[in-house]
Design a protein around this motif. Structure first.
Motif, mmCIF file in Angstrom:
data_model
loop_
_atom_site.group_PDB
_atom_site.id
_atom_site.type_symbol
_atom_site.label_atom_id
_atom_site.label_comp_id
_atom_site.label_asym_id
_atom_site.label_seq_id
_atom_site.Cartn_x
_atom_site.Cartn_y
_atom_site.Cartn_z
ATOM 1 N N ARG A 9 -0.496 0.308 3.308
ATOM 2 C CA ARG A 9 -1.086 1.750 2.678
ATOM 3 C C ARG A 9 -2.317 1.939 3.621
ATOM 4 O O ARG A 9 -2.525 3.083 3.656
ATOM 5 N N LYS A 32 -9.075 2.290 -4.346
ATOM 6 C CA LYS A 32 -8.100 3.420 -4.200
ATOM 7 C C LYS A 32 -6.839 3.034 -4.005
ATOM 8 O O LYS A 32 -6.026 3.575 -4.713
ATOM 9 N N ASP A 92 -5.466 1.282 -7.284
ATOM 10 C CA ASP A 92 -5.125 2.074 -8.261
ATOM 11 C C ASP A 92 -3.834 3.024 -7.768
ATOM 12 O O ASP A 92 -2.977 3.128 -8.779
ATOM 13 N N GLU A 93 -3.543 3.347 -6.872
ATOM 14 C CA GLU A 93 -2.416 4.094 -6.515
ATOM 15 C C GLU A 93 -1.142 3.223 -6.758
ATOM 16 O O GLU A 93 -0.183 3.645 -7.216
ATOM 17 N N LYS A 121 -0.556 3.123 -10.474
ATOM 18 C CA LYS A 121 0.014 4.562 -11.016
ATOM 19 C C LYS A 121 1.499 4.713 -10.641
ATOM 20 O O LYS A 121 2.235 5.190 -11.429
ATOM 21 N N ASP A 122 1.892 4.324 -9.418
ATOM 22 C CA ASP A 122 3.235 4.562 -9.021
ATOM 23 C C ASP A 122 4.003 3.389 -9.142
ATOM 24 O O ASP A 122 5.440 3.427 -9.004
#
Length: 266
Positions: free
Chosen positions: A74, A240, A243-244, A247-248
């Motif tokens: 990512r 960051k 965290d993504e 969340k996904d």
């Protein structure tokens, strides 16, 4: 003529001052040197299942390995995994032999004096593992016994935080990794092992009947990724991305693969 020269000099001085201000402003912005390099090197103990270990083919696999690979993808980076001696892992990071410590690393005040950490992503306990047929049932039963743990791990700090128990044991043996300690326990050369729950439970599950875990433990600890203090831009981007992933649902799927449940901190 003199007046014209004075104007030119004034313009040049002003331009120099403005350039200096611009340079100062730019230098105050953290530079992501690791991203500029195109990859980050993960330092780990490659005998620490299920966080990072070698499979039957000799490949490094594990929960933290999968998390690191997904995060690197990512971030548009490559990732390299480098086994290190755990007792010297902080020095390896500070010397830039590695770029991160991503291996079930407990966040402690002592470590925070030397390195920085991402946000916590796991909560862990320090458990006591004994042989399946052992008569040890509580921490009090460890009195006069030989206890094993990994050198340089927070298991020793956790044990020492319980002064009464630490004082009562006969001997403390330190191993280069948890696997060696648990093998010595199985062979009867020591009486118990203090170990991270995430690693201990995985190992116990792989050897049914050989071990059991006491109900009492030496407290909870939080786990994060260790980074150098100066790598602030990299840490911010990694936070960051993690965290993504939470969340996904990607991080949860990785957790379920290795633990059978989503055990990540929310």
């Amino acid at each position: 003529m003199k007046k014209f020269l004075a104007i030119i000099i004034s313009i040049l001085v002003l331009s120099s001052l403005l350039a200096g201000c611009g340079k100062s402003k730019a230098s105050s912005t953290p530079v992501n040197e690791i991203k500029q390099k195109g990859k980050f090197i993960v330092g780990l103990d490659d005998s620490f299942p299920p966080m990072g270990f070698r499979d039957e083919k000799g490949e490094i696999v594990g929960f933290d390995i999968d998390l690191a690979k997904e995060a690197a993808k990512r971030m548009g980076l490559e990732v390299e995994f480098k086994p290190v001696v755990w007792d010297g892992v902080l020095l390896s990071l500070k010397n830039k032999d590695i770029d991160v410590i991503w291996n079930g690393l407990t966040i402690t005040e002592e470590r925070k004096k030397q390195i920085d950490f991402t946000k916590p992503y796991l909560e862990d306990r320090q458990i006591v593992v004994v042989k399946g047929n052992s008569n040890i049932a509580s921490k009090k039963d460890l009195a006069g016994k030989v206890i094993g743990l990994q050198l340089g791990s927070t298991s020793e700090q956790a044990l020492n935080s319980d002064a009464e128990t630490a004082k009562s044991i006969k001997e403390l043996r330190k191993y280069s990794n948890n696997t060696e300690a648990l093998m010595d326990l199985k062979a009867g050369r020591i009486d118990a092992v203090v170990v991270d729950e995430i690693s201990g439970r995985y190992y116990v599950a792989k050897n049914p009947g050989d071990y059991k875990i006491l109900n009492e433990d030496f407290g909870k600890q939080i786990v994060g990724v260790g980074v150098r203090k100066e790598d602030t831009a990299f840490k911010e981007e990694l936070d960051k991305v993690l965290d993504e992933m939470k969340k996904d649902g990607t991080a949860a799927e990785i957790s379920k693969k290795w633990f059978g449940a989503d055990i990540l901190t929310k």
